[in-house]
Design an enzyme around this catalytic site. Structure first.
Site, PDB file in Angstrom:
ATOM      1  N   CYS A  66       0.849  -1.195   0.000  1.00 52.61           N
ATOM      2  CA  CYS A  66       0.000   0.000   0.000  1.00 52.61           C
ATOM      3  C   CYS A  66       0.883   1.244   0.000  1.00 52.61           C
ATOM      4  O   CYS A  66       0.602   2.238  -0.678  1.00 52.61           O
ATOM      5  CB  CYS A  66      -0.896   0.019   1.231  1.00 52.61           C
ATOM      6  SG  CYS A  66      -2.045  -1.367   1.376  1.00 52.61           S
ATOM      7  N   HIS A  97       1.123   5.133  -1.589  1.00 55.77           N
ATOM      8  CA  HIS A  97       0.495   6.068  -0.654  1.00 55.77           C
ATOM      9  C   HIS A  97       1.365   6.470   0.536  1.00 55.77           C
ATOM     10  O   HIS A  97       0.862   6.644   1.641  1.00 55.77           O
ATOM     11  CB  HIS A  97      -0.822   5.468  -0.147  1.00 55.77           C
ATOM     12  CG  HIS A  97      -1.843   5.282  -1.221  1.00 55.77           C
ATOM     13  ND1 HIS A  97      -2.462   6.339  -1.841  1.00 55.77           N
ATOM     14  CD2 HIS A  97      -2.337   4.146  -1.793  1.00 55.77           C
ATOM     15  CE1 HIS A  97      -3.317   5.870  -2.750  1.00 55.77           C
ATOM     16  NE2 HIS A  97      -3.248   4.555  -2.742  1.00 55.77           N
ATOM     17  N   ARG A 119     -12.960  -0.365  -1.754  1.00 55.29           N
ATOM     18  CA  ARG A 119     -11.762   0.376  -2.104  1.00 55.29           C
ATOM     19  C   ARG A 119     -10.506  -0.420  -1.751  1.00 55.29           C
ATOM     20  O   ARG A 119      -9.567  -0.525  -2.546  1.00 55.29           O
ATOM     21  CB  ARG A 119     -11.765   1.724  -1.371  1.00 55.29           C
ATOM     22  CG  ARG A 119     -10.518   2.575  -1.538  1.00 55.29           C
ATOM     23  CD  ARG A 119     -10.340   3.073  -2.947  1.00 55.29           C
ATOM     24  NE  ARG A 119      -9.592   2.120  -3.751  1.00 55.29           N
ATOM     25  CZ  ARG A 119      -9.348   2.250  -5.045  1.00 55.29           C
ATOM     26  NH1 ARG A 119      -9.809   3.289  -5.695  1.00 55.29           N
ATOM     27  NH2 ARG A 119      -8.651   1.355  -5.696  1.00 55.29           N
ATOM     28  N   CYS A 148      -7.630  -2.281  -4.093  1.00 53.65           N
ATOM     29  CA  CYS A 148      -6.206  -1.981  -3.946  1.00 53.65           C
ATOM     30  C   CYS A 148      -5.388  -3.270  -3.875  1.00 53.65           C
ATOM     31  O   CYS A 148      -4.333  -3.379  -4.513  1.00 53.65           O
ATOM     32  CB  CYS A 148      -5.965  -1.148  -2.689  1.00 53.65           C
ATOM     33  SG  CYS A 148      -6.408   0.602  -2.870  1.00 53.65           S
TER      34      CYS A 148
END
Length: 268
Positions: free
Chosen positions: A177, A181, A225, A229
């Site tokens: 992730c 991000h 969401r 991802c």
């Protein structure tokens, strides 16, 4: 006299500047587009349907969800979402909104676990009751500040697990992730990638889910969401309403503390 090397450098600078300006311009136009649609966000239709489902007596027990407790007392929705995920004493575990909703559909309405998670994500001609319910429940906290607590040891453990999952690299692309991000100013194509480690970015990102996705014509929840991802990272997709998704949600939600909840919002 301008030499060839100077011309090449100048051309490169112009190309870079042009690309940056094009990206900025596109971002501004997308923002304007969202603003134009915001006054008539289709998510309102999901909210209305969700309120009706919330009050409808159904399932083997023929009861509504109006006694579902999201942590502030049976049936109390105002501000509940801003404190989720949280530790629930009655099940001795940390749950996010969708996990708790499934729990209530089973314990209150008498649905089987399989029935309670049926169609978590809608598609054309196939409505999702869960997405509608989540839209309504979250809308009841609109305008309130996120205030997720990790005071309970199990809540803190969920947060730490979520943090580890956020940074865990794997899959065929060796992604995490954090790959997308955890750095300022990153984007993929025209899509800005918020740095979740930056408080303002974390608040802006988290407080706008669930959201109506214009590109999909559906309201998408936080679990959708996150599942998407994982799919894009080429990870095995976690089961719906699993503890893995709750842990990652806890990490994101806690990082967004202090942000004003503004969902269900509108996304591309």
């Amino acid at each position: 006299m301008i030499n060839q090397r100077t011309l090449v450098l100048a051309a490169g600078l112009l190309a870079t500047t042009g690309t940056a300006l094009a990206q900025t311009s596109a971002t501004d136009e997308i923002a304007k587009y969202r603003q134009m649609l915001a006054d008539g966000n289709p998510a309102e239709l999901w909210e209305m349907r969700g309120e009706e489902l919330w009050k409808t007596k159904t399932g083997p027990n023929k009861v509504s969800l109006e006694q579902c407790d999201f942590g502030k007392g049976p049936g109390v929705l105002k501000g509940a979402y801003t404190e989720l995920p949280r530790y629930f004493k009655d099940v001795n575990k940390v749950m996010d909104l969708e996990q708790r909703l499934v729990h209530c559909r089973v314990t209150l309405q008498g649905l089987s676990p399989a029935e309670a998670v049926k169609t978590p994500f809608g598609a054309a001609g196939k409505k999702s009751d869960i997405e509608a319910l989540v839209s309504y429940i979250t809308s009841e906290s609109r305008g309130m500040k996120m205030a997720v607590s990790t005071a309970h040891p199990m809540a803190l453990r969920a947060y730490e697990t979520g943090r580890q999952l956020f940074f865990y690299r794997g899959g065929s692309h060796d992604f995490a992730c954090a790959t997308c991000h955890s750095v300022d100013g990153q984007r993929i194509r025209l899509q800005e990638l918020p740095n979740i480690l930056n408080t303002l970015n974390a608040q802006a990102a988290y407080t706008t889910w669930p959201a109506y996705r214009v590109s999909q014509g559906e309201v998408r929840t936080m679990q959708h969401r996150l599942t998407d991802c994982f799919r894009q990272q080429r990870f095995p997709e976690p089961l719906y309403a699993s503890d893995v998704l709750t842990a990652v949600t806890m990490f994101l939600a806690k990082n967004a503390n202090g942000g004003v909840y503004a969902g269900p919002a509108l996304k591309r």
